[in-house]
Design an enzyme around this catalytic site. Structure first.
Site, PDB file in Angstrom:
ATOM      1  CB  SER A   1     -39.300  23.220  21.549  1.00 53.78           C
ATOM      2  OG  SER A   1     -39.188  23.254  22.959  1.00 53.78           O
TER       3      SER A   1
ATOM      4  CG  ASN B   1     -39.580  13.938  30.749  1.00 57.00           C
ATOM      5  OD1 ASN B   1     -39.177  14.892  30.084  1.00 57.00           O
ATOM      6  ND2 ASN B   1     -38.814  12.909  31.068  1.00 57.00           N
TER       7      ASN B   1
ATOM      8  CB  THR C   1     -74.391   7.307  -8.462  1.00 59.76           C
ATOM      9  OG1 THR C   1     -74.955   6.935  -9.708  1.00 59.76           O
ATOM     10  CG2 THR C   1     -75.478   7.345  -7.397  1.00 59.76           C
TER      11      THR C   1
ATOM     12  CB  SER D   1     -57.193  35.796 -13.456  1.00 57.19           C
ATOM     13  OG  SER D   1     -56.149  35.829 -14.420  1.00 57.19           O
TER      14      SER D   1
ATOM     15  CE  LYS E   1     -59.985  31.987 -14.483  1.00 54.67           C
ATOM     16  NZ  LYS E   1     -60.550  30.664 -14.597  1.00 54.67           N
TER      17      LYS E   1
ATOM     18  CG  ASN F   1     -60.131  32.139 -10.598  1.00 53.51           C
ATOM     19  OD1 ASN F   1     -60.852  31.742 -11.508  1.00 53.51           O
ATOM     20  ND2 ASN F   1     -58.963  32.717 -10.798  1.00 53.51           N
TER      21      ASN F   1
ATOM     22  CD  GLU G   1     -59.359  26.932  -7.039  1.00 57.72           C
ATOM     23  OE1 GLU G   1     -58.693  26.433  -7.943  1.00 57.72           O
ATOM     24  OE2 GLU G   1     -59.583  28.155  -6.970  1.00 57.72           O
TER      25      GLU G   1
ATOM     26  CE1 TYR H   1     -40.433  14.371  26.153  1.00 55.74           C
ATOM     27  CE2 TYR H   1     -38.048  14.206  26.381  1.00 55.74           C
ATOM     28  CZ  TYR H   1     -39.161  14.859  25.895  1.00 55.74           C
ATOM     29  OH  TYR H   1     -39.007  15.998  25.141  1.00 55.74           O
TER      30      TYR H   1
ATOM     31  CD  GLN I   1     -38.131  20.188  21.577  1.00 52.01           C
ATOM     32  OE1 GLN I   1     -37.845  20.165  22.769  1.00 52.01           O
ATOM     33  NE2 GLN I   1     -37.315  20.668  20.663  1.00 52.01           N
TER      34      GLN I   1
ATOM     35  CE  LYS J   1     -44.215  20.488  23.122  1.00 49.89           C
ATOM     36  NZ  LYS J   1     -43.518  19.236  22.728  1.00 49.89           N
TER      37      LYS J   1
HETATM   38  N1  ARG Z   1     -39.357  20.771  25.109  1.00 50.74           N
HETATM   39  C1  ARG Z   1     -39.563  19.414  25.517  1.00 50.74           C
HETATM   40  C2  ARG Z   1     -40.647  18.778  24.677  1.00 50.74           C
HETATM   41  O1  ARG Z   1     -41.340  19.479  24.036  1.00 50.74           O
HETATM   42  C3  ARG Z   1     -39.969  19.395  26.958  1.00 50.74           C
HETATM   43  C4  ARG Z   1     -39.569  18.155  27.662  1.00 50.74           C
HETATM   44  C5  ARG Z   1     -38.110  18.063  27.738  1.00 50.74           C
HETATM   45  N2  ARG Z   1     -37.712  16.969  28.589  1.00 50.74           N
HETATM   46  C6  ARG Z   1     -36.447  16.544  28.588  1.00 50.74           C
HETATM   47  N3  ARG Z   1     -36.192  15.584  29.372  1.00 50.74           N
HETATM   48  N4  ARG Z   1     -35.525  17.095  27.832  1.00 50.74           N
HETATM   49  O2  ARG Z   1     -40.804  17.588  24.642  1.00 50.74           O
END
Ligand code: ARG
Length: 458
Positions: free
Chosen positions: A24, A111, A156, A278, A284, A286, A291, A318, A323, A326
């Protein structure tokens, strides 16, 4: 640097494919500041509790400070093999300060760490969104003040209904945004809770002091159940839901901006700096900004749906699914803040075509209700008055004239109660000003609304 921080029980290295799939770090590196802030507080607490010596505390905190500067200078290399921002920073710390770096994670799990980081992030961003909403409210307020007195048709069913003050219409958006701010503030109460001390899911046997870290990080509250604390993402969903409502409001506003600057309406003019041209039609100009904001509401609704779906059916506590919280969250924050900011600037540069709005305000027999209410004041029952005025409108349609163009004899033919004072009733300004009920469109009510708003924003 060999192996991962969790390598111990493994005999084989991670497949590159898996590394790439599970990492991540591409997106969660955005949390680095909060991760380091949380780790520094954690170190202080560990030292207070005798789990670190004073000297070790200094080494770790100094190391973390250096990492912060490396990241901000752009010299820190985030590597996919490190999986996420938490492990990247911890690994770098160990690299810098040696084995003592390995004490940072005492009494903590990723976690509770990740839950902490998002809470710290979102706490800041909610304040940012609130500021951005205020910015847009201020722009609306400035236009409402500058154009106070301008009359437009109120709608209305997108049909002319009754004349209203343009400022009254703008202040309706102010109110929508005011509720958005209230929702964010309520959401903040649930965000602003420290999950630290929950560790992996069950708490820890080590003598940590979760209250101390909560205080160091200025959390007014602490989680009450460690299993819940590491699996709860309600606060993200709540925020995204508040954001979806904001986008819905902005989208409605944008729809009106787009309509109003069309040739058909011609109520407003957007400045050239906020429009695009345009590639084929040379004439144009726009309204792409409204939009796009209208279009971007779709992605925020989508994020809300993604988050609800990620959470649905997840067993406690957890799970790695979390993950996936995010990217939708980050994009929601970015989209809503960008949209609010650009609309605030756009509104500053809107030119209002008062003559046109005023000319249209009496079209479509918008004063018919005033006429019916006049008859009520003169003693007629409302239903009867409604019918009589309906007949007058039908007559005018047939003759191709406006209500105020009828002669007094013509009026009397429909209702003998009508006398010369009717012509004053059928003036736009009079019509607007007569609707002085609380929250109505009279100059007095709108002035009061603007005054109240000014107080709220200062
Ligand atoms: N990158 C993980 C997340 O965003 C962090 C927590 C990972 N925890 C684990 N037990 N693998 O959730």
């Amino acid at each position: 640097m060999g192996g991962k921080l969790w390598q111990g029980r493994f005999r084989e290295g991670t497949s590159k494919l898996v590394e790439n799939f599970t990492a991540s770090i591409r997106f969660d590196q955005r949390l680095y500041r909060y991760d380091i802030e949380g780790s520094m507080a954690h170190c202080k607490m560990l030292s207070q509790q005798g789990l670190l010596s004073g000297e070790e505390e200094d080494i770790l905190i100094q190391g973390l400070g250096e990492i912060l500067r490396e990241i901000e200078r752009g010299t820190f290399v985030f590597d996919e093999a490190q999986e996420d921002v938490h492990m990247a920073i911890e690994q770098r710390l160990i690299e810098k300060v040696g084995e003592v770096g390995g004490k940072l994670h005492t009494g903590r799990s990723r976690n509770d760490q990740v839950a902490l980081d998002i809470r710290l992030f979102l706490r800041d961003e909610i304040q940012g969104v609130d500021e951005d909403i205020k910015g847009l409210q201020s722009s609306l307020l400035a236009q409402a003040k500058a154009n106070l007195g301008a009359v437009m048709p109120g709608f209305t069913h997108l049909q002319h209904a009754q004349p209203v003050l343009f400022s009254h219409h703008l202040m309706a958006y102010y109110e929508m945004l005011r509720r958005d701010r209230q929702r964010l503030s309520a959401c903040l109460d649930r965000v602003d809770v420290s999950p630290l001390g929950s560790a992996a899911l069950a708490g820890t046997s080590l003598p940590i002091d979760s209250k101390a870290t909560a205080e160091l990080l200025a959390f007014p509250a602490m989680s009450r159940n460690s299993i819940d604390a590491v699996s709860d993402r309600d606060f993200i969903i709540e925020f995204t839901s508040a954001a979806a409502l904001i986008m819905m409001h902005l989208s409605r506003m944008c729809e009106e901006l787009i309509l109003w600057c069309s040739t058909e309406f011609d109520y407003i003019e957007l400045s050239e700096g906020f429009c695009t041209g345009s590639s084929i039609m040379p004439q144009k100009k726009n309204p792409d900004v409204p939009e796009l904001v209208r279009g971007k509401s779709g992605r925020v609704y989508g994020h809300l749906m993604s988050l609800l779906t990620v959470m649905k059916g997840l067993p406690l506590a957890y799970n790695r699914d979390l993950q996936e919280d995010k990217e939708p969250l980050f994009d929601t924050v970015d989209t809503v803040r960008q949209s609010l900011r650009i609309l605030a600037r756009l509104w500053e540069n809107v030119k209002v075509n008062k003559e046109r709005m005023e000319k249209m305000a009496s079209r479509g027999y918008t004063l018919a209700t005033d006429l019916a209410e006049y008859l009520v004041i003169k003693g007629m029952g409302f239903r009867q008055a409604h019918r009589a005025v309906g007949k007058m409108v039908g007559y005018c349609l047939e003759k191709g004239k406006e209500l105020e163009e009828m002669t007094i004899q013509e009026f009397k033919g429909f209702a003998s109660l009508i006398s010369d004072d009717i012509y004053e009733i059928l003036e736009l300004k009079h019509s607007v000003d007569s609707r002085n009920s609380v929250g109505g469109t009279s100059l007095q009510q709108v002035r009061e609304a603007i005054g109240l708003a000014e107080e709220e924003l200062s």
